[in-house]
Structure formats: C-alpha cells, structure tokens
Scaffold this active site. Sequence first.
Site: not given
Ligand code: UDX
Length: 427
Positions: A265
């Site tokens: 996403c």
């Molecule tokens: C995201 C959005 O959170 C969600 O609301 C939307 O509908 C889809 O995209 P997702 O892609 O499943 O969800 O993962 P998410 O948990 O948001 O993490 C996204 C990325 O950011 C991951 O690679 C995670 O490792 C990274 N991340 C997340 C960080 O590097 N630091 C953080 O503090 C949080």
Amino acid sequence: MDISIIGTGYVGLVTGVGLAEKGNRVICMDMIKEKVDIINSGKSPIYEKGLNELLEKNIGKNLVATTDLRNAVLNSDVTFICVGTPSKRDGSLDLSSVKNASKGIGKILSEKDSYHVVVVKSTVLPGTTEETVIPILEENSGKKFISDFGIAANPEFLREGIAVKDFLNPDRIIIGSLDKRSRRIIEQIYSNFKCPILRTDIKTAEMIKYAANSFLATKISFINEIGNMCKKLNINVYEVARGISLDHRVSPYFLNAGLGWGGSCFPKDLKALIYKAKKLGYEPFLLNAVFKVNEEQPQRLLDMAKRKIGSFKGKKIAVLGMAFKGGTDDVRDSPAFPVIEGLLREGANVTAYDPNAEDSAKEFFGDRIEYADSAENSLKDSDLALIVTDWEEFEELDFREMKNRIVIDARNIVKNRKGIDYEGLCW
Ligand code: UDX
C-alpha cells in the site's frame, strides 16, 4: 442487508467475512475458482489473524463464495468493489480490474428493477469513481446514476496481518456519496459499528485514503530522517520519539525508526498521489522527499555493514526477516530485498530466515541465497547478522553460534544485546 463483494483479496475477504459476522448476508465473488472453493470449504486462502475462525463460523450460513458475478449482484442490494489497483511504471494506477468489475456489474444492473448501490472500496485516486466507474456503470446498464442506482466510496484502512481487528474496530468509517439514498443505505450497513462515521462527497473520500497512507509514510520517513541525524550525534532516536510522542498532537504511533516502509500500500499509494499531483501541475516536494528518505534506508544499512566488516565478498551474512513487516508473509516492496540484492552484488553468501515469508521470497531470489529453517541456523558460522523485519521471535536470539558476533538491528527488535557487537541502524 444483502451484500456482494467483488474480489477476495485481504480487503475483500476480510470485508465480506466481517460484514457477515455483523449480521449481513454476504456473497463473495472471485474469478479464481480455487479461491472460491477454499472459502466455501470454510478456509481462508490468505493468512489474516482471526479470519479462519470467523470464516468457518459464517460460511454456509450468511456467507457464501461464488465465481458467478450475475448471481452475486442479482441476489444483493449493495455491491462492494474490492479489486486490486496495482501501480503502473509511471506511478499511475492499473484500473483494469475496477473497470472490468464496473462493466460486469453494469450489465447485470440492466436486468435489475430494484435499487442497487455500488460501493468502491478499492483504493482509487480522487475523481476515479465519478470519471471512470459511474460512466461504465451507466453505459453498461442503460440506467442513470442516482435515479436508477446508487454509488458510494468507502475506503479501507486495514493493516495486513491485523486486518480483521482493524475491520471490526475501525477508528472511523468514511462514506463518500453524492445522494442521500446511497448514503443512507451504506450508513445502515455500518449502523452497528462503534466509531465516528464521516460523510463526505465521493472524491473527498477517495482523497482521505491517500492522505492517510501518505501521512503515515511521512511520519515514518520523518522519524527515520531524525534517526539518521541522531545516529551521527550518538543519540537514541527512540528516546527522541518517546519525547515527542507524549505530545497528544503527535501520538506514539508510526514513529519506529529503522529500515523504513514497504508493503502493498504505502509505496503504491504514495507513487499514485505523486503522479496525480504532477498531473494537476503541482510539484509534491514533500511527498517526493518522503519517498527518497525511505528509498535510501537499505543503502544506509549496507554502508554500516561495510564499515563493520569491510568487504562482503565471500562473507557469510545472516539476514533475519524478508517480509515487509512482522506478522505477515507478504514481501511486496519489502525493504529487506534491496538489502539482500546489495549483499549479493558484492559477493556475499547470504543465508536468510523468515518464519512466514520464505516461499514468497524464493520466487524472487531462487537459489541465489540459502534459506534457513530457523534464526539460529541462519546465524550459525556467520560473519554478520542483519535484522531487517520486526518479527517478535527476533527479540530473544542466541548469537553464540556466529563466527563473528556482529549484529546490526534495523528494526530495534533485538532485546538481548549482551556478548555481541550490537549496532542499531538509527540508534
Ligand atoms: C498500511 C496502513 O497502515 C493501512 O491503514 C492501509 O489500509 C494499508 O497500508 P500495511 O501496509 O499493512 O498498512 O502496514 P503497516 O502496518 O502500516 O506498515 C507499513 C510499513 O511501515 C511496514 O513496512 C512497516 O514495517 C513500516 N513501519 C510501520 C515502520 O517502519 N515504522 C513504523 O513505526 C510503522
């Protein structure tokens, strides 16, 4: 309410099962028969925590799957379009699935007398529902939007791995519509959800989705930029993050500095919004920078590793994690991949371990890397360990079997740092 869901990926299937659990009668439609058969057997074709249990509970009662779009639309009052909108090379969206679904639904609406609402839950750029979906529905149904059928936008905010929890406990529900009748019907579907419902027009709802994901990605790139500076100042960015997160306007979430964001996403949505901005004649400086900071984190990790062990050539390097985040088997745009590619480019012998994502990773790396069946076996006799995905099991690792106990943690996940040469990517 009688509902049909087009597309049974993690959004469509979780939405379908979730709405069935909430008391609706749901028909999930997918073109892939194998998926439909698995669902009807009470199993989920995808891994999502809690999904199997809810699917098993509802299947055959108020939940069924089918490959028959006509059956699904004729036997429902509302149809959710939950098909994928993948990126094209220029960042724009491949809308072929949305267009095909709209065409198919339109054709079937021509046979229906009763009022039907089409809901776009797929992530589409602002303006897409009005400029693309509605014209296709009208053309193929011979009917007029609003007077003969309804339309709404209802973006999803589901995180992979915890999508069921996010669906059943949303922070908010966004209903984008242009007419009261459509809006009222969608409000009824969500009437037993306990959260604010925000009513907007359609393109505002579409934009909220992109702004939400872009903001979350911005938060992460922001704390990574601060983290990269903290690293040079010998400051722990996690303490800085704690300090700013106590301000209620900041909140403690999405401030985990490290290797950065990936997944199906954030990269896609940010690229699409940047593409749209440029189409509008606006240069999105900030969004471009959010991307750039993120793109450079893997190279920062490789540079740090090089400083620690010199050349990678011939060295055995353990890479722990391949999924884009802990709790999922999804490797799409995983930041672990450019790290592994960089190691291979310089002649390293890479042994990777991931509790869930090995099969997905094998499609990319084949026999170019070794795959360990446990973290410990990945670490055995290695010259260096890189922790690149925040799997809980990496909190307590035993590094004693390593040849050189040099560990770089890119996710601030390793808790026991005794007896090793430990370094954090941004701390
Ligand atoms: C995201 C959005 O959170 C969600 O609301 C939307 O509908 C889809 O995209 P997702 O892609 O499943 O969800 O993962 P998410 O948990 O948001 O993490 C996204 C990325 O950011 C991951 O690679 C995670 O490792 C990274 N991340 C997340 C960080 O590097 N630091 C953080 O503090 C949080």
